[in-house]
Design an enzyme around this catalytic site. Sequence first.
Site, short mmCIF file in Angstrom:
data_model
loop_
_atom_site.label_atom_id
_atom_site.label_comp_id
_atom_site.label_asym_id
_atom_site.label_seq_id
_atom_site.Cartn_x
_atom_site.Cartn_y
_atom_site.Cartn_z
N VAL A 36 0.87 -1.18 0.00
CA VAL A 36 0.00 0.00 0.00
C VAL A 36 0.90 1.23 0.00
O VAL A 36 1.84 1.30 0.79
CB VAL A 36 -0.90 0.03 1.26
N GLU A 104 -9.54 5.55 0.23
CA GLU A 104 -9.40 6.58 1.24
C GLU A 104 -8.23 6.20 2.17
O GLU A 104 -7.95 5.00 2.37
CB GLU A 104 -10.69 6.69 2.05
N ASP A 162 -12.10 -13.77 5.46
CA ASP A 162 -10.67 -13.57 5.79
C ASP A 162 -10.52 -12.44 6.79
O ASP A 162 -9.62 -11.61 6.67
CB ASP A 162 -9.89 -13.29 4.50
N LYS A 164 -9.26 -10.59 9.82
CA LYS A 164 -8.11 -10.70 10.72
C LYS A 164 -7.61 -9.27 10.98
O LYS A 164 -7.97 -8.35 10.24
CB LYS A 164 -7.01 -11.56 10.09
N ASN A 167 -6.71 -6.91 8.27
CA ASN A 167 -7.75 -6.40 7.37
C ASN A 167 -8.73 -5.47 8.06
O ASN A 167 -9.81 -5.20 7.55
CB ASN A 167 -8.52 -7.59 6.76
N ASP A 183 -10.04 -5.84 2.23
CA ASP A 183 -9.57 -7.09 1.63
C ASP A 183 -10.68 -8.12 1.47
O ASP A 183 -10.85 -9.01 2.30
CB ASP A 183 -8.41 -7.69 2.43
N THR A 202 -36.47 -34.63 -7.50
CA THR A 202 -36.10 -35.84 -6.77
C THR A 202 -34.56 -35.91 -6.69
O THR A 202 -33.88 -35.55 -7.64
CB THR A 202 -36.61 -37.11 -7.48
N1 YIR Z 1 -5.80 -8.61 -1.29
C1 YIR Z 1 -6.98 -8.37 -1.91
N2 YIR Z 1 -7.49 -9.17 -2.81
N3 YIR Z 1 -7.65 -7.22 -1.56
N4 YIR Z 1 -7.12 -6.37 -0.65
C2 YIR Z 1 -7.46 -5.12 -0.63
C3 YIR Z 1 -8.42 -4.56 -1.64
C4 YIR Z 1 -9.15 -3.39 -1.07
C5 YIR Z 1 -8.19 -2.34 -0.59
C6 YIR Z 1 -7.18 -2.89 0.35
C7 YIR Z 1 -6.56 -2.02 1.28
C8 YIR Z 1 -5.61 -2.54 2.16
N5 YIR Z 1 -4.88 -1.73 3.06
C9 YIR Z 1 -4.95 -0.39 3.14
O1 YIR Z 1 -5.72 0.32 2.52
C10 YIR Z 1 -4.00 0.23 4.07
C11 YIR Z 1 -3.03 -0.42 4.83
C12 YIR Z 1 -2.37 0.61 5.52
C13 YIR Z 1 -1.30 0.58 6.44
C14 YIR Z 1 -0.84 1.80 6.96
C15 YIR Z 1 -1.42 3.02 6.60
C16 YIR Z 1 -2.49 3.02 5.69
N6 YIR Z 1 -3.09 4.24 5.28
O2 YIR Z 1 -2.64 5.33 5.80
O3 YIR Z 1 -4.04 4.26 4.45
C17 YIR Z 1 -2.96 1.81 5.16
N7 YIR Z 1 -3.97 1.55 4.28
C18 YIR Z 1 -5.32 -3.89 2.15
C19 YIR Z 1 -5.93 -4.74 1.25
C20 YIR Z 1 -6.86 -4.23 0.34
#
Ligand code: YIR
Length: 346
Positions: A36, A104, A162, A164, A167, A183, A202
Site C-alpha cells: 500500500v 481513502e 478472511d 483478521k 484487514n 480485503d 427428486t
Molecule cells: N488482497 C486483496 N485481494 N484485496 N485487498 C485489498 C483490496 C481493497 C483495498 C485494500 C486495502 C488494504 N490496506 C490499506 O488500505 C491500508 C493499509 C495501511 C497501512 C498503513 C497506513 C495506511 N493508510 O494510511 O491508508 C494503510 N492503508 C489492504 C488490502 C486491500
Amino acid sequence: QMMFPKEFREKYIMSKTLGRFLTELCSCFSGACGEVKLAFEKSTCNKVAVKIINKRKFVASGLTDANPALNINTEIEILKKIDHPCLIKIKNFFEAEDYYIVLELMEGGELYDRVSRPIKMKEDTCKLYFYQMLLAVKVHNRSVTCWGALNYLHDNGIIHRDLKPENVLLSSSEEICLIKITDFGQSKILGEASLMKTLCGTPMYLAPEVLNSLGTAGYSRAVDCWSLGVILFVCLCGYPPFNEQNTQLSLKDQITHGKYTFIAKEWKHVSDMALDLVKKLLVVDPSKRLTTEEALEHPWLQDEDMKTTFQQLLAQTCTNMSPPETSKMPTTTRKRLHENEEEYGS
Ligand SMILES: N=C(N)N/N=C1\CCCc2cc(NC(=O)c3cc4cccc([N+](=O)[O-])c4[nH]3)ccc21
C-alpha cells in the site's frame, strides 16, 4: 521501480510505502500479494492510499482458486457497491501489469499493529472497535440483500472469509477512531436460491455432500463470527487463542475442538462480560455460534457511552466528506461467476 499506468500518473503522484511492506511481501504466499502506498490526487491535493496487487506474483505462485483475475473483478464490484462507514471505500481502480486500487487514507494503519504492541488496548477501545466490526459485517450481509443495485444477488449476503487484524484499518492514530474492514479477496457471494431449487426435484442424481450439507446450509456467514471472536480475543488479552507455540495440540486440533489457550493473568483485568462474548463466538458448532445480530444484543455491547462516541466519530467524518465520484469509475467488463453458486459442506 514500479511502472504506473499513464492514466494513473495523470491523476496521482505516488509517494512512500505505508504499513508493513515486508509482511506484505511475505503474505505473497497467501496470495494476497502487494503493498500500500501513499499518493496525492492531483485534482484535489488530497492524500489517498493505493493498494497495489501484483498480477504476475499472484499467478506465478500458482495460488488462489480458479482465476485470480476473476476474484479481483468480483472484489472490485463488491468494493464499488458496498457503502458503509465501517467498510473501506474504493475511489478508483486501474488495471495494467498490476492492479491499482485507489482508496481513502486510513492513517491509523492496521489493527494488527495495535494488537502487536506490548501495551494492551483498553477494554473500552476494544469494545468501540468490535462494535464497528459487527456493524460492518452485519450491515454488509443485510445491505447486500436490501441493496437495490445488488438485488440481482437474489437476496444473498456476501461473506468476508478472511477477517483478521491485518484487514481491519484504523482511520487515525488516535485510540478513539473509526475502523474499516478491507480485503474482500476471499469473499464469497452466497446463494440460497440454488440449494432450494435443487431440493425441489427428486434427489435421484444428487451427490451425497449436497444432502449432507443440509444440516449446515445457510451457516456459511458464521465463519466471519468465528474470526471476529478470534480478533476480539487478541484485542482483549494481547495473545492469540490458537497458536503454534502450544505443544499439546496442533493448531488445527486446537481450532476444530475449540481449545483456546487461557492465560489467567492476561485476562485478570478483562470483564467477565467481555470474556462471555468471546466464549459465545468461539463455538465450534456454527449453528450454536452467536450471529452478528445476537452479538450486538450481548450485554457487553449495551454501552450507550460507546455508541455515542461512535456516532460522534461518524458525525465528524460527514462534515468533511467529499461526495463519492464512483459514477465516473471504469466498470469491469469481465463476466462474473454465477452469483447464486452455493458451496457445500463448507
Ligand atoms: N488482497 C486483496 N485481494 N484485496 N485487498 C485489498 C483490496 C481493497 C483495498 C485494500 C486495502 C488494504 N490496506 C490499506 O488500505 C491500508 C493499509 C495501511 C497501512 C498503513 C497506513 C495506511 N493508510 O494510511 O491508508 C494503510 N492503508 C489492504 C488490502 C486491500
